[in-house]
Design an enzyme around this catalytic site. Sequence first.
Site, PDB file in Angstrom:
ATOM      1  N   GLY A  28       2.201  -9.648  10.035  1.00  0.00           N
ATOM      2  CA  GLY A  28       2.514  -8.257   9.672  1.00  0.00           C
ATOM      3  C   GLY A  28       1.565  -7.302  10.373  1.00  0.00           C
ATOM      4  N   ILE A  72       7.805 -14.842   9.130  1.00  0.00           N
ATOM      5  CA  ILE A  72       7.058 -15.748   8.264  1.00  0.00           C
ATOM      6  C   ILE A  72       7.971 -16.518   7.302  1.00  0.00           C
ATOM      7  CG2 ILE A  72       6.454 -13.903   6.642  1.00  0.00           C
ATOM      8  CD1 ILE A  72       4.378 -17.049   7.506  1.00  0.00           C
ATOM      9  N   TYR A 160       8.028  -5.320  -6.830  1.00  0.00           N
ATOM     10  CA  TYR A 160       6.824  -5.457  -5.995  1.00  0.00           C
ATOM     11  C   TYR A 160       5.625  -5.845  -6.870  1.00  0.00           C
ATOM     12  CZ  TYR A 160       2.964  -3.741  -3.015  1.00  0.00           C
ATOM     13  OH  TYR A 160       1.815  -3.619  -2.281  1.00  0.00           O
TER      14      TYR A 160
HETATM   15  P1  NAD Z   1       3.852  -2.241   6.005  1.00  0.00           P
HETATM   16  O1  NAD Z   1       5.196  -2.230   5.372  1.00  0.00           O
HETATM   17  O2  NAD Z   1       3.375  -1.040   6.728  1.00  0.00           O
HETATM   18  O3  NAD Z   1       3.756  -3.472   7.030  1.00  0.00           O
HETATM   19  C1  NAD Z   1       4.280  -4.737   6.753  1.00  0.00           C
HETATM   20  C2  NAD Z   1       4.509  -5.433   8.075  1.00  0.00           C
HETATM   21  O4  NAD Z   1       5.067  -6.730   7.792  1.00  0.00           O
HETATM   22  C3  NAD Z   1       5.532  -4.702   8.978  1.00  0.00           C
HETATM   23  O5  NAD Z   1       5.002  -4.534  10.274  1.00  0.00           O
HETATM   24  C4  NAD Z   1       6.739  -5.627   8.983  1.00  0.00           C
HETATM   25  O6  NAD Z   1       7.452  -5.622  10.213  1.00  0.00           O
HETATM   26  C5  NAD Z   1       6.085  -6.981   8.725  1.00  0.00           C
HETATM   27  N1  NAD Z   1       7.047  -7.932   8.162  1.00  0.00           N
HETATM   28  C6  NAD Z   1       8.000  -7.703   7.241  1.00  0.00           C
HETATM   29  N2  NAD Z   1       8.714  -8.809   7.025  1.00  0.00           N
HETATM   30  C7  NAD Z   1       8.183  -9.770   7.827  1.00  0.00           C
HETATM   31  C8  NAD Z   1       8.497 -11.127   8.055  1.00  0.00           C
HETATM   32  N3  NAD Z   1       9.510 -11.733   7.426  1.00  0.00           N
HETATM   33  N4  NAD Z   1       7.741 -11.820   8.935  1.00  0.00           N
HETATM   34  C9  NAD Z   1       6.724 -11.231   9.591  1.00  0.00           C
HETATM   35  N5  NAD Z   1       6.386  -9.930   9.420  1.00  0.00           N
HETATM   36  C10 NAD Z   1       7.112  -9.208   8.543  1.00  0.00           C
HETATM   37  O7  NAD Z   1       2.815  -2.671   4.870  1.00  0.00           O
HETATM   38  P2  NAD Z   1       1.264  -2.291   4.796  1.00  0.00           P
HETATM   39  O8  NAD Z   1       1.148  -0.972   4.149  1.00  0.00           O
HETATM   40  O9  NAD Z   1       0.610  -2.532   6.092  1.00  0.00           O
HETATM   41  O10 NAD Z   1       0.778  -3.361   3.731  1.00  0.00           O
HETATM   42  C11 NAD Z   1       0.203  -4.584   4.129  1.00  0.00           C
HETATM   43  C12 NAD Z   1      -0.106  -5.406   2.895  1.00  0.00           C
HETATM   44  O11 NAD Z   1      -1.003  -4.657   2.057  1.00  0.00           O
HETATM   45  C13 NAD Z   1       1.114  -5.716   2.026  1.00  0.00           C
HETATM   46  O12 NAD Z   1       0.972  -6.996   1.480  1.00  0.00           O
HETATM   47  C14 NAD Z   1       1.039  -4.694   0.921  1.00  0.00           C
HETATM   48  O13 NAD Z   1       1.640  -5.148  -0.256  1.00  0.00           O
HETATM   49  C15 NAD Z   1      -0.457  -4.533   0.755  1.00  0.00           C
HETATM   50  N6  NAD Z   1      -0.801  -3.250   0.169  1.00  0.00           N
HETATM   51  C16 NAD Z   1      -0.588  -2.092   0.866  1.00  0.00           C
HETATM   52  C17 NAD Z   1      -0.879  -0.876   0.269  1.00  0.00           C
HETATM   53  C18 NAD Z   1      -0.642   0.423   0.988  1.00  0.00           C
HETATM   54  O14 NAD Z   1      -0.871   1.484   0.394  1.00  0.00           O
HETATM   55  N7  NAD Z   1      -0.211   0.400   2.236  1.00  0.00           N
HETATM   56  C19 NAD Z   1      -1.433  -0.858  -1.019  1.00  0.00           C
HETATM   57  C20 NAD Z   1      -1.598  -2.036  -1.703  1.00  0.00           C
HETATM   58  C21 NAD Z   1      -1.311  -3.250  -1.089  1.00  0.00           C
HETATM   59  N1  SER Z   2       0.629   1.755  -1.861  1.00  0.00           N
HETATM   60  C1  SER Z   2       1.460   0.703  -2.338  1.00  0.00           C
HETATM   61  C2  SER Z   2       2.809   1.208  -2.727  1.00  0.00           C
HETATM   62  O1  SER Z   2       2.906   2.371  -3.017  1.00  0.00           O
HETATM   63  C3  SER Z   2       0.807   0.055  -3.508  1.00  0.00           C
HETATM   64  O2  SER Z   2       0.723  -1.284  -3.264  1.00  0.00           O
HETATM   65  O3  SER Z   2       3.721   0.428  -2.769  1.00  0.00           O
END
Ligand code: NAD
Ligand code: SER
Length: 335
Positions: A28, A72, A160
Site C-alpha cells: 500500500g 495482497i 472499518y
Molecule cells: P490509503 O487509502 O491512502 O492507501 C491505501 C493503499 O493501499 C492505496 O495506495 C491502495 O491502492 C492500496 N491497496 C488497496 N487495496 C490493495 C490491495 N488489495 N493490494 C495492495 N494494495 C492495496 O490509506 P492510508 O491513509 O495511507 O492508510 C494506511 C493505513 O493506515 C491503513 O491501514 C489505514 O487503516 C491506517 N490508518 C490511516 C489513517 C489515516 O488517517 N489516513 C488513520 C488511522 C489508520
Molecule cells: N482517519 C481514518 C478514517 O477516517 C481513521 O482510521 O477512516
Amino acid sequence: MTTTQDDSQKLLCLSSQHYPMEKILVIGAFGQLGTELTISLREKFGTDQVIASDLNEGRGDVMDGPFEQLNIMDDAAYQTVLKKHDITQVYHLAAILSAKGENDPLFAWRLNMDSLLRVLESGKDQVKKIYWPSSIAVFGPDTPSKLTPQTTIMNPTTVYGISKLAGERWCEYYHQKYAVDVRSVRYPGLIGYKSKPGGGTTDYAVDIYWKAVEGSNFECYLKPDMMLPMMYMDDAVRGTIEIMEAVSDSIKVRSSYNLTGVNFRPDELYKSIIPYYPDFKISYAPDFRQEIAKSWPRSIDDGRARTDWGWHPKYDLTKMTETMIAGLKSMLIEQ
Ligand code: NAD
Ligand code: SER
C-alpha cells in the site's frame, strides 16, 4: 591479546547474524501514509532495501526505487515477492478506510482481514517483523470519549472499526501463540500534503488546506464543533519507525497502542488558516461521516506508548498549519 584474521572473520559473522541486513516490503506504498513512510524508510535503510508495492504503479518519489505491482489478496504473488527480495520486514498498510468501507462493507471486511491474516502467517517463518496500523475507529459510542484509555469499552459501529478491532485481536493472538513480532499503533486522523487521503472520515482536515491554497471555499461534511484526535504526518511516520525500532521487550502491548498528536474541531482548524488566507470561507453540510466521527473519541490517553517506547508528538495545530500551507504551496508551484 592480538586479534587474528580468523577472529575478525568470526566477529564479522556474529555481528551480521545479530544485525542482519533488513529487506523491507511496504504494502500500500502509494497511499496517504505509504507515500511518506516509504521515503523515510529508504532514507534510513537505503533505497534498495525498501520495496514499495501497491495495486498499480504510482508517480513521484516512491517510484525512484524498487517497486512490485502486488495485490495482497493474491497469496501466490505475495509469496513470490517475499522470496524474490528475501523480505525480513513487512509494513502492511493496504486497507479500505472508514467512510469508503460503508459503501461495500463485505469487501472492506475481506480486504482488511484476509490481507492481515496473510501477512501474519508469513510472520511464522520468513518475515521477522511486521507493522500493521490500527485506528481510533476501534472505539465506539460506548467508549469514554475524553482521554480514551488504552484498555476500555470498544464497540465500534463501522465495518472499518470492526475490522481494525478484530485485527488487533489477531495481532495479539499471533504474538502470543506463534511469537510473531507484530507491532501496531492506533493512528488518529493523519494529515499531510504529499498525497491525498483515500476515503476516511478525517479527510476533511486535509481537503480544507487544498481548498485554501487553491483559492476556493470549503464545504465541511462535519459539524463545526466536531472535535477529533488528529496527527501531522511527520509525527506519524516518526512514531511508526520508532515503534518498529524499539527493543522487542519494551513493546508490551501486542494488540495496538493508543497514540495522540493534536485534537481540534473544524472551526478551530479553519481559524488557524485565516491568518494565511483572510478571504477563505467555510460552510457546513454534515453527512453520514458526522455520525461516524461522533462515535469516535475527542481525545486519547497515549500514556502506555510514552512509557513503553518513548512516544512524544512534536506538531501542534499552529505548526501543522504553517507546514501544510508552505508544503502545498511549493508542491503546487512545482507542478
Ligand atoms: P490509503 O487509502 O491512502 O492507501 C491505501 C493503499 O493501499 C492505496 O495506495 C491502495 O491502492 C492500496 N491497496 C488497496 N487495496 C490493495 C490491495 N488489495 N493490494 C495492495 N494494495 C492495496 O490509506 P492510508 O491513509 O495511507 O492508510 C494506511 C493505513 O493506515 C491503513 O491501514 C489505514 O487503516 C491506517 N490508518 C490511516 C489513517 C489515516 O488517517 N489516513 C488513520 C488511522 C489508520
Ligand atoms: N482517519 C481514518 C478514517 O477516517 C481513521 O482510521 O477512516
